[in-house]
Design a protein around this motif. Structure first.
Motif, PDB file in Angstrom:
ATOM      1  N   UNK A   1      23.526 -11.699 -65.288  1.00  0.00           N
ATOM      2  CA  UNK A   1      24.900 -11.692 -64.800  1.00  0.00           C
ATOM      3  C   UNK A   1      25.373 -13.044 -64.318  1.00  0.00           C
ATOM      4  N   UNK A   2      24.461 -13.990 -64.122  1.00  0.00           N
ATOM      5  CA  UNK A   2      24.835 -15.279 -63.541  1.00  0.00           C
ATOM      6  C   UNK A   2      25.418 -16.247 -64.563  1.00  0.00           C
ATOM      7  N   UNK A   3      24.911 -16.223 -65.787  1.00  0.00           N
ATOM      8  CA  UNK A   3      25.466 -17.102 -66.815  1.00  0.00           C
ATOM      9  C   UNK A   3      26.919 -16.776 -67.099  1.00  0.00           C
ATOM     10  N   UNK A   4      27.209 -15.494 -67.322  1.00  0.00           N
ATOM     11  CA  UNK A   4      28.593 -15.084 -67.579  1.00  0.00           C
ATOM     12  C   UNK A   4      29.479 -15.377 -66.375  1.00  0.00           C
ATOM     13  N   UNK A   5      28.977 -15.119 -65.182  1.00  0.00           N
ATOM     14  CA  UNK A   5      29.744 -15.392 -63.965  1.00  0.00           C
ATOM     15  C   UNK A   5      30.181 -16.854 -63.926  1.00  0.00           C
ATOM     16  N   UNK A   6      29.230 -17.762 -64.141  1.00  0.00           N
ATOM     17  CA  UNK A   6      29.561 -19.185 -64.107  1.00  0.00           C
ATOM     18  C   UNK A   6      30.488 -19.579 -65.246  1.00  0.00           C
ATOM     19  N   UNK A   7      30.327 -18.972 -66.408  1.00  0.00           N
ATOM     20  CA  UNK A   7      31.177 -19.284 -67.550  1.00  0.00           C
ATOM     21  C   UNK A   7      32.624 -18.877 -67.299  1.00  0.00           C
TER      22      UNK A   7
ATOM     23  N   UNK B   1      33.315 -10.978 -59.804  1.00  0.00           N
ATOM     24  CA  UNK B   1      32.233 -10.652 -58.895  1.00  0.00           C
ATOM     25  C   UNK B   1      30.928 -10.441 -59.634  1.00  0.00           C
ATOM     26  N   UNK B   2      29.825 -10.883 -59.030  1.00  0.00           N
ATOM     27  CA  UNK B   2      28.482 -10.616 -59.548  1.00  0.00           C
ATOM     28  C   UNK B   2      28.023  -9.312 -58.916  1.00  0.00           C
ATOM     29  N   UNK B   3      28.085  -8.240 -59.693  1.00  0.00           N
ATOM     30  CA  UNK B   3      27.905  -6.887 -59.161  1.00  0.00           C
ATOM     31  C   UNK B   3      26.582  -6.308 -59.647  1.00  0.00           C
ATOM     32  N   UNK B   4      25.680  -6.055 -58.702  1.00  0.00           N
ATOM     33  CA  UNK B   4      24.369  -5.507 -59.021  1.00  0.00           C
ATOM     34  C   UNK B   4      24.198  -4.076 -58.544  1.00  0.00           C
ATOM     35  N   UNK B   5      25.010  -3.673 -57.581  1.00  0.00           N
ATOM     36  CA  UNK B   5      24.826  -2.362 -56.957  1.00  0.00           C
ATOM     37  C   UNK B   5      26.184  -1.735 -56.658  1.00  0.00           C
ATOM     38  N   UNK B   6      26.214  -0.434 -56.402  1.00  0.00           N
ATOM     39  CA  UNK B   6      27.475   0.198 -56.008  1.00  0.00           C
ATOM     40  C   UNK B   6      28.079  -0.411 -54.747  1.00  0.00           C
ATOM     41  N   UNK B   7      27.239  -0.848 -53.807  1.00  0.00           N
ATOM     42  CA  UNK B   7      27.773  -1.478 -52.602  1.00  0.00           C
ATOM     43  C   UNK B   7      28.458  -2.799 -52.936  1.00  0.00           C
ATOM     44  N   UNK B   8      27.853  -3.598 -53.822  1.00  0.00           N
ATOM     45  CA  UNK B   8      28.525  -4.822 -54.292  1.00  0.00           C
ATOM     46  C   UNK B   8      29.911  -4.488 -54.836  1.00  0.00           C
ATOM     47  N   UNK B   9      29.971  -3.460 -55.671  1.00  0.00           N
ATOM     48  CA  UNK B   9      31.235  -3.072 -56.300  1.00  0.00           C
ATOM     49  C   UNK B   9      32.243  -2.610 -55.263  1.00  0.00           C
ATOM     50  N   UNK B  10      31.783  -1.821 -54.315  1.00  0.00           N
ATOM     51  CA  UNK B  10      32.649  -1.271 -53.258  1.00  0.00           C
ATOM     52  C   UNK B  10      33.277  -2.404 -52.454  1.00  0.00           C
ATOM     53  N   UNK B  11      32.459  -3.381 -52.055  1.00  0.00           N
ATOM     54  CA  UNK B  11      32.952  -4.495 -51.252  1.00  0.00           C
ATOM     55  C   UNK B  11      33.829  -5.442 -52.073  1.00  0.00           C
TER      56      UNK B  11
END
Length: 209
Positions: free
Chosen positions: A71-77, A87-97
């Protein structure tokens, strides 16, 4: 809401999982990137970042779901371009916030690293938390106004610190623009949306010719 799913080749095997997790939510989903691990041409995150940003700029879509192995390569691109809040989203909490605080227009998913048993369940829960009527509501509640101000300031900074897209496309290496803009599923959506911006359309047509 109109959502583009734009996968690079390393994440193509997870394309079906993403589509299934988005299904039944009332969205119009455009599947515009790699869909199989052996597909050609093979997009890299260098290409999918540009593809995503252009569609957001042209308002062809409201949101982009992308990612790569971590997810980091696309994020930086994708964050190299104006008008993108990813957002770099790995979990439902990441998504929620991310939805409540940042209210962005793009997410980058880790589609290989940590994507094991029940990975598709985690993906479904991420989308449950991400696509909410409370987008931009703030968290905690007393931080809502400064968070909203910060979002607007960041959007203003993005405009100030970037060139117009027509200049960006002219300056990019042809090995990036040619493969990205000519990708079969993507090209007709891009051309239809670019009709609203004649100067940018002319640059795109020159690249495609």
């Amino acid at each position: 809401m109109r959502i583009a799913v734009i996968n690079e080749i390393s994440a193509a095997a997870k394309n079906d999982d993403i589509l299934k997790a988005l299904d039944g939510r009332g969205f119009e989903v455009l599947n515009l990137g790699n869909t199989a691990a052996d597909e050609t041409p093979a997009l890299q995150y260098i290409h999918t970042g540009l593809m995503s940003a252009l569609l957001l700029h042209l308002k062809a879509v409201d949101f982009v779901v992308g990612g790569c192995g971590t997810g980091l390569g696309y994020l930086n691109s994708v964050l190299q371009y104006p008008g993108v809040s990813c957002g770099h989203v790995l979990s439902p909490l990441d998504a929620w916030l991310f939805a409540r605080i940042n209210a962005g227009n793009c997410v980058s998913l880790a589609l290989n690293q940590g994507y094991g048993w029940a990975g598709e369940i985690n993906l479904n829960m991420i989308f449950d938390a991400l696509f909410t009527p409370e987008t931009g509501a703030g968290f905690p509640a007393q931080r809502a106004e400064p968070q909203r101000n910060s979002r607007q300031m960041l959007a203003n900074i993005s405009v100030i610190t970037h060139k117009p897209y027509s200049e960006i496309l002219k300056s990019l290496p042809v090995e990036v623009t040619q493969l990205a803009l000519k990708f079969p599923a993507y090209q007709p959506v891009l051309l239809a949306a670019a009709q609203k911006q004649p100067e940018l359309l002319a640059v795109i047509q020159t690249i495609l010719s």
